[in-house]
Design a protein around this motif. Structure first.
Motif, PDB file in Angstrom:
ATOM      1  N   VAL A 224       0.836  -1.223  -0.178  1.00  0.00           N
ATOM      2  CA  VAL A 224      -0.107  -0.094   0.087  1.00  0.00           C
ATOM      3  C   VAL A 224       0.714   1.238  -0.077  1.00  0.00           C
ATOM      4  CG1 VAL A 224      -1.965   1.148   1.290  1.00  0.00           C
ATOM      5  CG2 VAL A 224      -1.851  -1.263   1.072  1.00  0.00           C
ATOM      6  N   TRP A 225       1.834   1.266   0.912  1.00  0.00           N
ATOM      7  CA  TRP A 225       2.904   2.395   1.013  1.00  0.00           C
ATOM      8  C   TRP A 225       3.725   2.555  -0.187  1.00  0.00           C
ATOM      9  CZ3 TRP A 225       3.314   7.221   2.013  1.00  0.00           C
ATOM     10  CH2 TRP A 225       4.616   7.774   1.987  1.00  0.00           C
TER      11      TRP A 225
ATOM     12  N   LEU B 112       1.232   3.656  -3.172  1.00  0.00           N
ATOM     13  CA  LEU B 112       1.099   5.202  -2.723  1.00  0.00           C
ATOM     14  C   LEU B 112       2.332   6.029  -2.863  1.00  0.00           C
ATOM     15  CD1 LEU B 112      -0.994   7.066  -1.433  1.00  0.00           C
ATOM     16  CD2 LEU B 112      -0.152   6.570   0.846  1.00  0.00           C
TER      17      LEU B 112
ATOM     18  N   LEU C 179       3.808  15.167  -5.996  1.00  0.00           N
ATOM     19  CA  LEU C 179       3.490  15.679  -4.838  1.00  0.00           C
ATOM     20  C   LEU C 179       4.487  15.471  -3.924  1.00  0.00           C
ATOM     21  CD1 LEU C 179      -0.090  14.391  -4.549  1.00  0.00           C
ATOM     22  CD2 LEU C 179       0.497  16.695  -4.810  1.00  0.00           C
ATOM     23  N   ILE C 180       5.473  14.556  -3.881  1.00  0.00           N
ATOM     24  CA  ILE C 180       6.650  14.280  -3.231  1.00  0.00           C
ATOM     25  C   ILE C 180       7.748  14.106  -4.096  1.00  0.00           C
ATOM     26  CG2 ILE C 180       5.535  13.196  -1.317  1.00  0.00           C
ATOM     27  CD1 ILE C 180       6.549  10.340  -1.729  1.00  0.00           C
TER      28      ILE C 180
ATOM     29  N   ARG D 162       3.537  20.000   8.399  1.00  0.00           N
ATOM     30  CA  ARG D 162       4.357  21.227   7.838  1.00  0.00           C
ATOM     31  C   ARG D 162       5.085  20.804   6.765  1.00  0.00           C
ATOM     32  NH1 ARG D 162       8.600  24.133   8.162  1.00  0.00           N
ATOM     33  NH2 ARG D 162       9.754  23.060   9.639  1.00  0.00           N
TER      34      ARG D 162
ATOM     35  N   GLN E 145       5.288  20.813   2.208  1.00  0.00           N
ATOM     36  CA  GLN E 145       6.450  21.439   1.533  1.00  0.00           C
ATOM     37  C   GLN E 145       6.995  20.147   0.432  1.00  0.00           C
ATOM     38  OE1 GLN E 145       9.396  22.604   4.226  1.00  0.00           O
ATOM     39  NE2 GLN E 145       8.132  24.071   5.125  1.00  0.00           N
ATOM     40  N   GLY E 146       6.304  19.134   0.445  1.00  0.00           N
ATOM     41  CA  GLY E 146       6.512  17.895  -0.475  1.00  0.00           C
ATOM     42  C   GLY E 146       7.687  16.963   0.091  1.00  0.00           C
ATOM     43  N   ASN E 147       7.851  16.923   1.311  1.00  0.00           N
ATOM     44  CA  ASN E 147       8.944  16.042   2.073  1.00  0.00           C
ATOM     45  C   ASN E 147       8.427  14.758   1.971  1.00  0.00           C
ATOM     46  OD1 ASN E 147      10.159  14.644   4.587  1.00  0.00           O
ATOM     47  ND2 ASN E 147      11.470  16.361   4.221  1.00  0.00           N
ATOM     48  N   ALA E 148       9.312  13.771   1.464  1.00  0.00           N
ATOM     49  CA  ALA E 148       8.862  12.359   1.283  1.00  0.00           C
ATOM     50  C   ALA E 148       8.987  11.756   2.817  1.00  0.00           C
ATOM     51  CB  ALA E 148       9.888  11.727   0.424  1.00  0.00           C
TER      52      ALA E 148
ATOM     53  N   PHE F   3       5.640  12.546   4.452  1.00  0.00           N
ATOM     54  CA  PHE F   3       4.544  11.713   4.084  1.00  0.00           C
ATOM     55  C   PHE F   3       4.637  10.401   4.772  1.00  0.00           C
ATOM     56  CE2 PHE F   3       4.464  14.965   0.163  1.00  0.00           C
ATOM     57  CZ  PHE F   3       3.194  15.273   0.449  1.00  0.00           C
ATOM     58  N   GLU F   4       5.647   9.721   4.551  1.00  0.00           N
ATOM     59  CA  GLU F   4       5.885   8.397   5.294  1.00  0.00           C
ATOM     60  C   GLU F   4       5.112   8.477   6.686  1.00  0.00           C
ATOM     61  OE1 GLU F   4       8.877   6.076   4.198  1.00  0.00           O
ATOM     62  OE2 GLU F   4       8.296   4.398   5.189  1.00  0.00           O
TER      63      GLU F   4
ATOM     64  N   TYR G 296       1.759   8.531   7.167  1.00  0.00           N
ATOM     65  CA  TYR G 296       1.076   7.360   6.736  1.00  0.00           C
ATOM     66  C   TYR G 296       1.194   6.424   7.834  1.00  0.00           C
ATOM     67  CZ  TYR G 296       0.525   2.926   4.451  1.00  0.00           C
ATOM     68  OH  TYR G 296      -0.100   1.641   4.160  1.00  0.00           O
ATOM     69  N   ARG G 297       2.613   6.163   8.556  1.00  0.00           N
ATOM     70  CA  ARG G 297       2.797   5.315   9.622  1.00  0.00           C
ATOM     71  C   ARG G 297       1.956   5.744  10.855  1.00  0.00           C
ATOM     72  NH1 ARG G 297       4.662   1.431   6.470  1.00  0.00           N
ATOM     73  NH2 ARG G 297       6.368   2.134   5.152  1.00  0.00           N
TER      74      ARG G 297
ATOM     75  N   GLN H  15      -5.604   3.047   0.410  1.00  0.00           N
ATOM     76  CA  GLN H  15      -4.461   4.018  -0.480  1.00  0.00           C
ATOM     77  C   GLN H  15      -5.130   5.232  -1.264  1.00  0.00           C
ATOM     78  OE1 GLN H  15      -2.676   1.406  -3.376  1.00  0.00           O
ATOM     79  NE2 GLN H  15      -2.217   3.380  -4.666  1.00  0.00           N
TER      80      GLN H  15
ATOM     81  N   PHE I 116      -5.301   8.070   1.724  1.00  0.00           N
ATOM     82  CA  PHE I 116      -4.291   8.627   1.864  1.00  0.00           C
ATOM     83  C   PHE I 116      -3.961   9.418   0.766  1.00  0.00           C
ATOM     84  CE2 PHE I 116      -3.732   6.032   5.503  1.00  0.00           C
ATOM     85  CZ  PHE I 116      -2.939   6.870   6.532  1.00  0.00           C
ATOM     86  N   LEU I 117      -4.063   9.016  -0.591  1.00  0.00           N
ATOM     87  CA  LEU I 117      -3.799   9.727  -1.735  1.00  0.00           C
ATOM     88  C   LEU I 117      -4.680  11.060  -1.759  1.00  0.00           C
ATOM     89  CD1 LEU I 117      -2.341   9.727  -4.368  1.00  0.00           C
ATOM     90  CD2 LEU I 117      -4.277   8.356  -5.511  1.00  0.00           C
TER      91      LEU I 117
ATOM     92  N   PHE J 268      -3.180  13.464   0.775  1.00  0.00           N
ATOM     93  CA  PHE J 268      -1.814  14.222   0.587  1.00  0.00           C
ATOM     94  C   PHE J 268      -2.134  15.192  -0.723  1.00  0.00           C
ATOM     95  CE2 PHE J 268       0.371  10.176   2.202  1.00  0.00           C
ATOM     96  CZ  PHE J 268       0.504  10.598   3.562  1.00  0.00           C
ATOM     97  N   ARG J 269      -3.329  14.584  -1.658  1.00  0.00           N
ATOM     98  CA  ARG J 269      -3.389  15.753  -2.715  1.00  0.00           C
ATOM     99  C   ARG J 269      -3.822  17.174  -1.997  1.00  0.00           C
ATOM    100  NH1 ARG J 269      -6.363  11.551  -6.491  1.00  0.00           N
ATOM    101  NH2 ARG J 269      -4.863  11.024  -7.858  1.00  0.00           N
TER     102      ARG J 269
END
Lengths: 217, 203
Positions: A63-64, A67, A76-77, B8, B12-15, B18-19, B22-23, B48, B51-52, B55-56
């Motif tokens: 899923v992650w 995603l 987006l990232i 925050r 700014q698009g920090n991967a 995001f993770e 999600y976690r 999924q 969360f999508l 994040f959008r």
């Protein structure tokens, strides 16, 4: 005490289940097996639902993975490398580059990493770690000394000043993360590259602060 | 990384941020989806998707409501949309939670139900009964009784009044009781059939 009918009790059942208990409803419940059975059933359902809620499952790793892939496709990232440079790169791009201070620290760092890289037996973690620390500790001390000397420089614009210090804090956090990674995996070339870049970024930032401080004197 | 910092940085698009988000929330969102659709692959797809969507839209999050409430609102909407598509109709929340008498809405003449359910309310029976609930009832029941949300939070998630949330929950429990009774009666009928078949074969 007034007696109520089953229909009256049913009308009050919703609030009864929410904890709004009336004495006449209680009296009815004591004498009515039908309504008692109903309340017992609803409480049983609620109780079983609660124990069901205590169990939480985790989605599979796919899923992650999908995603993240989708988020990257949509822009987006940013992938780790791009994000790392744009954290600071975008900010620095808008500022003039001060050559001297930056070049001074960069040369120090690059030289130190060049010395620490060539190791004939990368499996020896202790040697890698020792070599990394030997080469980076003086740099770390140098950066701290430079930072202390810049502490007295304050930009006249409080917004710019706050932004500089906020970015410095971000770079310091990033350096701490990189140092931890190198500590855990001293033989990992990528981790060492990241640490090198982190020091480079701090050098750039300190140089910017120097320039800003000088301009405001 | 604390949640506020992750939000925050994600804006700014920090991967990594995001993770982290999600976690922090994936188990709860996935559990909600799984309880609503009872299918792991489908629940993962819905997780999924939720969360999508989150994040959008994360750049627009200003903290007016709790982040988890916002996320759950998105997740519930995603699930309800899915269930609507499955049923092939575009129905409103009221239509999904107020079935008419013919479609098996909660009856108020409960006196006909004499059996006690004690001992019959186990996880398997409850899950089967929840699967048969109309989507709106199911959402409120899962959010309140299973996931442990308060009515004011459900009102925010479902975009309805607190009174509506309480009313839907009560109707959902009453409908579940009927469904559980039906299951008990079906089981009793099957047991009788099996017993009579057994005695017939002995004769």
């Amino acid at each position: 005490m007034a007696t109520i009918t089953c229909k009256d009790f049913l009308d009050r059942l919703e609030s009864w289940m929410e904890g709004d208990v009336h004495s006449d409803s209680q009296a009815h419940l004591r004498n009515c097996p039908h309504c008692r059975s109903l309340v017992d059933d609803l409480k049983g359902i609620r109780s079983e639902a609660r124990s069901w809620g205590a169990e939480e499952a985790e989605p599979s790793a796919r899923v992650w993975a999908s995603l993240r892939s989708q988020l990257e496709q949509e822009g987006l990232i940013r992938p780790a490398d791009a994000a790392k440079t744009t954290w600071f790169g975008g900010w620095f791009a808008s500022l003039p580059r001060p050559a001297l201070a930056s070049a001074y620290l960069t040369l120090l760092i690059a030289g130190a990493f060049a010395v620490s890289r060539p190791m004939s037996r990368p499996s020896n973690e202790a040697r890698w770690l020792a070599a990394s620390q030997d080469s980076t500790m003086p740099l770390r001390a140098q950066l701290i000394a430079e930072q202390n000397s810049f502490a007295s420089f304050n930009n006249a614009n409080p917004v710019v000043n706050a932004s500089l210090h906020e970015n410095l804090a971000i770079v310091d956090n990033y350096i701490a993360l990189c140092e931890k990674s190198v500590q855990e995996e001293p033989q990992n070339e990528v981790a060492r590259d990241y640490l090198y870049q982190a020091y480079q970024q701090k050098a750039d930032l300190l140089a910017q602060m120097t320039e800003r401080g000088e301009n405001n004197r | 990384m604390p949640e506020a910092e992750a939000i925050r940085l994600a804006q700014q698009g920090n991967a990594a941020a995001f993770e982290r988000l999600y976690r922090l929330h994936n188990r709860r969102v996935y559990s909600l989806c799984l309880r609503m659709v009872s299918n792991t692959a489908e629940a993962e797809d819905l997780t999924q998707e939720a969360f999508l969507q989150l994040f959008r839209k994360i750049a627009t999050f200003r903290g007016e409501s709790a982040f988890s409430t916002w996320l759950h609102r998105l997740a519930v909407n995603v699930v309800l949309m899915k269930l609507r598509k499955k049923s092939g109709t575009e129905t409103s929340l009221d239509e999904m939670t107020e079935p008419d008498e013919d479609s098996g809405g909660p009856r108020r003449d409960f006196g006909t139900l004499d059996l006690r359910l004690s001992g019959s309310i186990d996880r398997v029976n409850l899950q089967r009964a929840v699967e048969q609930l109309p989507p709106g009832y199911k959402a409120v029941f899962v959010l309140h009784d299973v996931q442990g949300y308060e009515h004011n939070e459900i009102a925010e998630i479902m975009q309805c009044s607190i009174g509506n949330s309480k009313s839907q929950l009560h109707k959902a429990r009453m409908r579940l009781r009927e469904l559980l009774h039906e299951a008990v009666r079906d089981k009793a009928r099957e047991d009788r059939k099996a017993a009579s078949a057994e005695s017939g074969s002995e004769d």
